[in-house]
Design an enzyme around this catalytic site. Structure first.
Site, PDB file in Angstrom:
ATOM      1  N   HIS A 103       1.019  -1.253   0.051  1.00  0.00           N
ATOM      2  CA  HIS A 103       0.087  -0.006   0.046  1.00  0.00           C
ATOM      3  C   HIS A 103       0.878   1.127  -0.116  1.00  0.00           C
ATOM      4  O   HIS A 103       1.862   1.121   0.652  1.00  0.00           O
ATOM      5  CB  HIS A 103      -0.716  -0.019   1.394  1.00  0.00           C
ATOM      6  CG  HIS A 103      -1.582  -0.978   1.565  1.00  0.00           C
ATOM      7  ND1 HIS A 103      -1.312  -2.237   2.173  1.00  0.00           N
ATOM      8  CD2 HIS A 103      -3.117  -1.236   1.573  1.00  0.00           C
ATOM      9  CE1 HIS A 103      -2.424  -3.143   2.416  1.00  0.00           C
ATOM     10  NE2 HIS A 103      -3.383  -2.515   1.910  1.00  0.00           N
ATOM     11  N   ASP A 106       2.522   2.028   3.383  1.00  0.00           N
ATOM     12  CA  ASP A 106       3.488   0.939   3.735  1.00  0.00           C
ATOM     13  C   ASP A 106       4.962   1.447   3.451  1.00  0.00           C
ATOM     14  O   ASP A 106       5.552   1.098   4.166  1.00  0.00           O
ATOM     15  CB  ASP A 106       3.266  -0.369   3.246  1.00  0.00           C
ATOM     16  CG  ASP A 106       1.997  -0.833   3.501  1.00  0.00           C
ATOM     17  OD1 ASP A 106       1.184  -0.683   4.387  1.00  0.00           O
ATOM     18  OD2 ASP A 106       1.430  -1.786   2.549  1.00  0.00           O
ATOM     19  N   GLU A 234     -10.530  -7.053  -4.019  1.00  0.00           N
ATOM     20  CA  GLU A 234     -10.034  -8.158  -3.140  1.00  0.00           C
ATOM     21  C   GLU A 234     -11.449  -8.267  -2.447  1.00  0.00           C
ATOM     22  O   GLU A 234     -11.596  -7.533  -1.220  1.00  0.00           O
ATOM     23  CB  GLU A 234      -9.055  -7.882  -2.435  1.00  0.00           C
ATOM     24  CG  GLU A 234      -8.639  -8.827  -1.433  1.00  0.00           C
ATOM     25  CD  GLU A 234      -7.582  -8.504  -0.615  1.00  0.00           C
ATOM     26  OE1 GLU A 234      -6.383  -8.130  -1.140  1.00  0.00           O
ATOM     27  OE2 GLU A 234      -7.281  -8.804   0.390  1.00  0.00           O
ATOM     28  N   HIS A 273     -10.649 -14.058   3.847  1.00  0.00           N
ATOM     29  CA  HIS A 273     -11.945 -13.299   3.556  1.00  0.00           C
ATOM     30  C   HIS A 273     -13.064 -14.256   3.249  1.00  0.00           C
ATOM     31  O   HIS A 273     -14.146 -14.124   3.344  1.00  0.00           O
ATOM     32  CB  HIS A 273     -11.435 -12.140   2.384  1.00  0.00           C
ATOM     33  CG  HIS A 273     -10.472 -11.420   2.848  1.00  0.00           C
ATOM     34  ND1 HIS A 273     -10.454 -10.380   1.997  1.00  0.00           N
ATOM     35  CD2 HIS A 273      -9.645 -10.874   3.888  1.00  0.00           C
ATOM     36  CE1 HIS A 273      -9.339  -9.496   2.621  1.00  0.00           C
ATOM     37  NE2 HIS A 273      -8.930  -9.915   3.940  1.00  0.00           N
ATOM     38  N   ASP A 340      -0.362 -12.320   2.329  1.00  0.00           N
ATOM     39  CA  ASP A 340      -1.138 -11.191   3.270  1.00  0.00           C
ATOM     40  C   ASP A 340      -1.302 -11.857   4.537  1.00  0.00           C
ATOM     41  O   ASP A 340      -2.581 -12.428   5.085  1.00  0.00           O
ATOM     42  CB  ASP A 340      -2.223 -10.935   2.644  1.00  0.00           C
ATOM     43  CG  ASP A 340      -2.782  -9.474   3.299  1.00  0.00           C
ATOM     44  OD1 ASP A 340      -2.374  -9.167   4.304  1.00  0.00           O
ATOM     45  OD2 ASP A 340      -4.021  -9.196   2.840  1.00  0.00           O
TER      46      ASP A 340
HETATM   47  C1  XUL Z   1      -7.140  -6.674   4.676  1.00  0.00           C
HETATM   48  C2  XUL Z   1      -6.420  -6.972   3.428  1.00  0.00           C
HETATM   49  C3  XUL Z   1      -5.466  -5.855   2.966  1.00  0.00           C
HETATM   50  C4  XUL Z   1      -5.759  -6.003   1.354  1.00  0.00           C
HETATM   51  C5  XUL Z   1      -5.112  -4.929   0.871  1.00  0.00           C
HETATM   52  O1  XUL Z   1      -8.203  -7.489   4.932  1.00  0.00           O
HETATM   53  O2  XUL Z   1      -6.518  -7.990   3.154  1.00  0.00           O
HETATM   54  O3  XUL Z   1      -4.504  -6.099   3.570  1.00  0.00           O
HETATM   55  O4  XUL Z   1      -4.961  -7.220   0.785  1.00  0.00           O
HETATM   56  O5  XUL Z   1      -5.508  -3.612   1.169  1.00  0.00           O
HETATM   57 CO    CO Z   2      -5.431  -9.264   1.651  1.00  0.00          CO
END
Ligand code: XUL
Ligand code: CO
Length: 442
Positions: A103, A106, A234, A273, A340
């Site tokens: 990001h 970051d 995402e 997720h 991630d």
């Molecule tokens: C949050 C998440 C983020 C995305 C990018 O749950 O997964 O870190 O991957 O914004």
């Molecule tokens: Co993510």
């Protein structure tokens, strides 16, 4: 400065019998599986935020790890940002990881004045480009953090404030420019605050239109400045927002199609997720792949006992196997596998960072080997094909070809009078076959 002196050289594949801690047991980058090397099937990426930024803080306590990289962030923000790059590239080189993801915030410490952010990002962009050229490490995808700053408390693209919306647009514009400069393969949107807490204060229709417009403008600007990669959504159903608009793949794909964005956008599926949405990781991958929109993966896993996004490093070989079956059947990803994922709060040493990546990479390597074994064995695929045999001829073939009418189908049924048994689903039989393929001789 060397940050990780305890790993002397690049970590190598030593095989399943190896007892060495810093060695891959299954990930063998150049091993060919189903016509491609493991490295080609599994383009692994390091996430800047977790690996170089997250220091163990949770809702109930502060840092447990040192991620200062030897610089006082407050006194010397750019010195800190550059030390972080140095640490990140040393880590990736030692791990043999060829991609990274970030990001905007970051990379450099965030501040309120967006013109200062632009200057900081320009400076770090030059530094990253030089590092990429020196090492051959590449950018998998970039994104902008349009959820952390207080101005996004009501969302970014879905904010009630047009001014906030424009600040999000400004961040996305800069992050896209950085992505193009660094040759990024993709650009991600994760809508952490794009949703609502209560419909009592929300014009949902307007918010959804505004988000679609933001994606459209980003797409158009990206193409204008030479971005040829994919944009990725995402999906995530909740957290931090109670209801997030890009709830799951099916929802996000429908949204993209409704706004004519399906050719430029694909899914970046995150395992944890998927489970938060009440789906398996495999389900989300299958939905995306069936729509021709399986783009990239954020690799991690959740916890059966915890209902939030724990972002644990992937260790579940069954889940990785099912995931790799989807990936292999789709012919691979346009993106890659971004970890991630973060170390547990109590795994607070630099050594733990390496162990976590070895675990994650070996888990997906095992997943790939298992997926290949399942495909080569063929019994499961054959059974699935056979289950639908009645659609391969006669009235079934006509239905499949979208040429049958309701009257014809009804006439067929009336002619048969009583329906034949559709056949056993044989779930247990094929679970057993699966275990046999996976675990073989003991
Ligand atoms: C949050 C998440 C983020 C995305 C990018 O749950 O997964 O870190 O991957 O914004
Ligand atoms: Co993510």
């Amino acid at each position: 400065m060397e940050f990780f002196p305890f790993v002397k050289e690049k970590i190598l594949f030593k095989g399943p019998e190896a007892k060495e801690a810093f060695a891959f047991k299954y990930y063998d980058a150049d091993r060919v599986v189903l016509g491609k090397t493991m490295k080609e099937w599994l383009p692994f990426a390091m996430s800047w935020w977790h690996n170089l930024g997250a220091a163990g803080t949770d809702m109930f306590g502060g840092n447990t790890m040192d991620k200062s990289w030897g610089v006082d962030k407050e006194k010397d923000p750019m010195g800190y940002a550059k030390a972080k790059v140095d640490a990140g590239f040393e880590f990736m080189q030692k791990m043999g990881i060829e991609y990274y993801c970030f990001h905007d915030v970051d990379l450099v410490p965030e501040c309120d004045d967006i013109t200062v952010m632009y200057e900081r990002l320009d400076e770090i962009g030059e530094y990253l480009l030089k590092k990429q050229q020196e090492t051959g490490i590449k950018l998998l995808w970039a994104t902008s953090n349009c959820f952390g700053h207080r101005r996004y408390m009501n969302g970014a693209g879905s904010s009630n404030s047009a001014e906030v919306y424009c600040f999000a647009a400004a961040q996305i514009k800069k992050a896209l420019e950085l992505c193009v400069k660094l040759g990024g393969k993709g650009y991600v949107f994760w809508g952490g605050r794009e949703g609502y807490e209560t419909l009592l204060n929300t014009d949902m229709k307007a918010e959804l239109e505004h988000i679609a417009q933001l994606f459209t403008m980003a797409r158009d600007y990206g193409r204008k400045i030479g971005f040829t990669g994919k944009f990725y959504i995402e999906p995530k159903p909740k957290e931090p927002t109670k209801h997030q608009y890009d709830f799951d793949s099916a929802t996000a794909i429908g949204f993209l199609k409704a706004h004519g964005l399906e050719n430029d956008f694909q899914m970046n599926i995150e395992a944890n997720h998927a489970t938060l949405a009440g789906h398996t990781f495999q389900h989300e991958l299958r939905v995306s792949a069936d729509a021709g929109m399986l783009g990239s993966i954020d690799a991690n896993e959740g916890d059966f006992l915890l209902g939030w996004d724990v972002d644990r490093f992937p260790a579940d070989v069954y889940s990785a196997t099912f995931a790799m079956l989807e990936v292999v059947r789709a012919g691979g990803l346009t993106g890659g596998f971004n970890f991630d994922s973060k170390n547990r709060r109590a795994s607070n040493t630099y050594e733990d960072m390496f162990h976590a990546f070895i675990l994650g990479m070996d888990t997906f390597a095992l997943g790939l080997l298992n997926a290949a074994a399942i495909i080569e064995d063929g019994r499961i695929d054959e059974f699935v094909k056979a289950r639908y045999a009645t659609f391969h001829e006669g009235i079934g073939a006509k239905i499949d070809a979208k040429q049958a009418t309701l009257e014809e189908c009804a006439a067929y049924a009336l002619d048969k009078k009583v329906c034949a048994d559709p056949g056993s689903g044989a779930e247990e039989k094929y679970q057993e076959i699966l275990n046999q393929i996976l675990f073989g001789k003991k």
